[in-house]
Write an enzyme that holds these catalytic residues in place. Structure first.
Site, PDB file in Angstrom:
ATOM      1  N   SER A  59       0.843  -1.197   0.000  1.00 32.00           N
ATOM      2  CA  SER A  59       0.000   0.000   0.000  1.00 32.00           C
ATOM      3  C   SER A  59       0.876   1.244   0.000  1.00 32.00           C
ATOM      4  O   SER A  59       1.810   1.354   0.797  1.00 32.00           O
ATOM      5  CB  SER A  59      -0.911   0.029   1.225  1.00 32.00           C
ATOM      6  OG  SER A  59      -1.621   1.258   1.258  1.00 32.00           O
ATOM      7  N   VAL A  64       7.406   2.359   4.101  1.00 34.79           N
ATOM      8  CA  VAL A  64       8.360   1.690   3.212  1.00 34.79           C
ATOM      9  C   VAL A  64       7.880   1.776   1.764  1.00 34.79           C
ATOM     10  O   VAL A  64       8.670   2.040   0.850  1.00 34.79           O
ATOM     11  CB  VAL A  64       8.586   0.216   3.636  1.00 34.79           C
ATOM     12  CG1 VAL A  64       9.540  -0.487   2.689  1.00 34.79           C
ATOM     13  CG2 VAL A  64       9.136   0.148   5.065  1.00 34.79           C
ATOM     14  N   CYS A  65       6.584   1.605   1.537  1.00 34.94           N
ATOM     15  CA  CYS A  65       6.028   1.676   0.176  1.00 34.94           C
ATOM     16  C   CYS A  65       6.166   3.084  -0.384  1.00 34.94           C
ATOM     17  O   CYS A  65       6.496   3.274  -1.567  1.00 34.94           O
ATOM     18  CB  CYS A  65       4.564   1.257   0.164  1.00 34.94           C
ATOM     19  SG  CYS A  65       4.284  -0.424   0.763  1.00 34.94           S
ATOM     20  N   ASP A  66       5.906   4.074   0.447  1.00 35.34           N
ATOM     21  CA  ASP A  66       6.064   5.476   0.075  1.00 35.34           C
ATOM     22  C   ASP A  66       7.506   5.737  -0.357  1.00 35.34           C
ATOM     23  O   ASP A  66       7.755   6.274  -1.446  1.00 35.34           O
ATOM     24  CB  ASP A  66       5.680   6.348   1.285  1.00 35.34           C
ATOM     25  CG  ASP A  66       5.866   7.832   1.065  1.00 35.34           C
ATOM     26  OD1 ASP A  66       4.860   8.554   1.043  1.00 35.34           O
ATOM     27  OD2 ASP A  66       7.017   8.290   0.943  1.00 35.34           O
ATOM     28  N   THR A  69       8.453   3.947  -3.714  1.00 27.44           N
ATOM     29  CA  THR A  69       7.878   4.571  -4.902  1.00 27.44           C
ATOM     30  C   THR A  69       8.552   5.906  -5.197  1.00 27.44           C
ATOM     31  O   THR A  69       8.855   6.223  -6.353  1.00 27.44           O
ATOM     32  CB  THR A  69       6.351   4.724  -4.738  1.00 27.44           C
ATOM     33  OG1 THR A  69       5.822   3.427  -4.419  1.00 27.44           O
ATOM     34  CG2 THR A  69       5.715   5.241  -6.005  1.00 27.44           C
TER      35      THR A  69
END
Length: 172
Positions: A59, A64-66, A69
């Protein structure tokens, strides 16, 4: 019957089950159907002839995803027109668009696996327990052969950015 890989990864140290095959370098990249927005779908063929760096995140609204990306958005600037960077998550297209606008993401194409989870199942990253896609990286050449794969063993770990970018640059 869909393959299940029990204990293939962990979330905060707890085993999770991944649905789908474990892809390897040299495999033909499986097709998928994901949402570009609420009304428009995309598939592998929409990126035909391009080198594809596919960054998979559970998500965009997690730290970590932020960071993953944002990092690939910066790296995309130096990869040229023959490379497309795709970020796949199960976030709704509305949430992806909102997040990209707030984060200034302009070089990464976000795609949502929320409707059918076909990307997750075909690439072996669908987490059975959460119905999210597991953090992973795939580099796919212009002929749709997989040239680099990183399945993260722990959902909260970051991928090896340098190896992924090197795998893309090796195809240029």
């Amino acid at each position: 019957m869909t393959q299940e890989r029990t204990g293939a990864a962990t979330f905060k140290g707890n085993p999770i089950t991944l649905i789908g095959p474990e892809l390897k370098v040299g495999d033909q990249a499986p097709d998928f159907t994901v949402s570009k927005n609420l009304l428009e779908d995309a598939s592998l063929k929409d990126f035909a002839g391009k080198i594809k760096l596919i960054s998979v995140v559970p998500s965009l609204d997690t730290g970590v995803c932020d960071a993953q990306t944002r990092r690939f958005n910066v790296e995309a600037a130096d990869l040229g027109e023959n490379v497309v960077v795709l970020t796949v998550s199960v976030d709704l297209p509305f949430a992806q668009e909102r997040w990209c606008g707030a984060a200034g993401i302009d070089r990464v194409v976000t795609l949502s696996d929320y409707k059918t989870r076909s990307f997750g199942e075909n690439y072996g990253v669908l987490i059975k327990e959460f119905q999210l896609d597991m953090r992973s990286i795939f580099v796919v050449d212009a002929e749709d052969k997989i040239t680099y794969v990183e399945y993260l063993p722990e959902m909260t770990d970051s991928p090896n950015f340098e190896q992924a970018i090197a795998a893309v640059k090796a195809l240029l």
